[in-house]
Design an enzyme around this catalytic site. Structure first.
Site, PDB file in Angstrom:
ATOM      1  N   HIS A   9       0.831  -1.211   0.000  1.00 35.29           N
ATOM      2  CA  HIS A   9       0.000   0.000   0.000  1.00 35.29           C
ATOM      3  C   HIS A   9       0.863   1.257   0.000  1.00 35.29           C
ATOM      4  O   HIS A   9       2.043   1.227   0.353  1.00 35.29           O
ATOM      5  CB  HIS A   9      -0.954   0.009   1.200  1.00 35.29           C
ATOM      6  N   GLU A  79      -1.892  -7.041   7.857  1.00 32.92           N
ATOM      7  CA  GLU A  79      -0.494  -6.844   8.237  1.00 32.92           C
ATOM      8  C   GLU A  79      -0.167  -7.672   9.476  1.00 32.92           C
ATOM      9  O   GLU A  79      -1.058  -8.118  10.204  1.00 32.92           O
ATOM     10  CB  GLU A  79      -0.227  -5.346   8.488  1.00 32.92           C
TER      11      GLU A  79
END
Length: 185
Positions: A9, A79
């Site tokens: 990202h 994550e």
């Protein structure tokens, strides 16, 4: 699966400050949104058999701005879980725990590297049978672990593979073996 494409990202405020951002769901910065838009140009013309994204805002927004608003959200692409270290910088953690290394010590109240490696293995097992290239929008540490596990390396070897915000990495084949074709571009 032909090639595995990993996209980290774009930039967030915590990327700038160096804070560990695991399960905190934060937005991209304006610069992070621009990084995501540049990914669209870099992926233009490439066909993917499947596209997946972490359900967190920063990864989903990167996928949208990169031209993949219909990417399938997959919780396993979250994550790394930093547990008690969420929101802290490495320097702050080492002030409390000298010599700490995420790749060796994991995070209390969160995941160990081996647990994250098993999560990566589950993702890879599911996408292994896909006929064609697979694109994953995710995060820095977990994408590094995905990369090492794709190559058959221990999850802790992810410490050797850096990923910048808005980067693209590609793992393909060299004859019959997995190999890095592009990393952190």
């Amino acid at each position: 699966m032909n090639e595995l494409w990993l996209v980290r990202h774009g930039e967030t405020e915590w990327t700038i400050s160096g804070q560990h951002t695991g399960r905190t769901d934060i937005e991209l910065t304006p610069a992070g949104e621009e990084q995501a838009r540049s990914i669209e140009r870099r992926l233009a013309g490439h066909e993917f058999a499947a596209v997946f994204t972490s359900p967190q805002k920063r990864a989903r927004r990167t996928a949208e701005l990169a031209g993949f608003p219909g990417a399938t959200a997959d919780e396993r692409l979250l994550e790394f879980d930093y547990g008690d270290y969420e929101g802290l910088t490495s320097e702050e953690i080492r002030a409390q725990r000298p010599g700490w290394s995420l790749w060796r010590d994991g995070a209390p109240g969160g995941e160990t590297i081996d647990e994250a490696g098993r999560r990566a293995d589950a993702v890879l097992a599911e996408i292994e049978g896909i006929d064609g290239d697979v694109l994953l929008f995710g995060h820095g540490h977990f994408s590094r672990i995905l990369g090492t596990r794709t190559l058959g390396l221990p999850a802790s070897d992810a410490r050797l593979f850096m990923l910048g915000p808005g980067s693209i990495s590609v793992i393909g084949w060299e004859h019959e073996e997995r190999a890095i074709r592009v990393w952190n571009t």
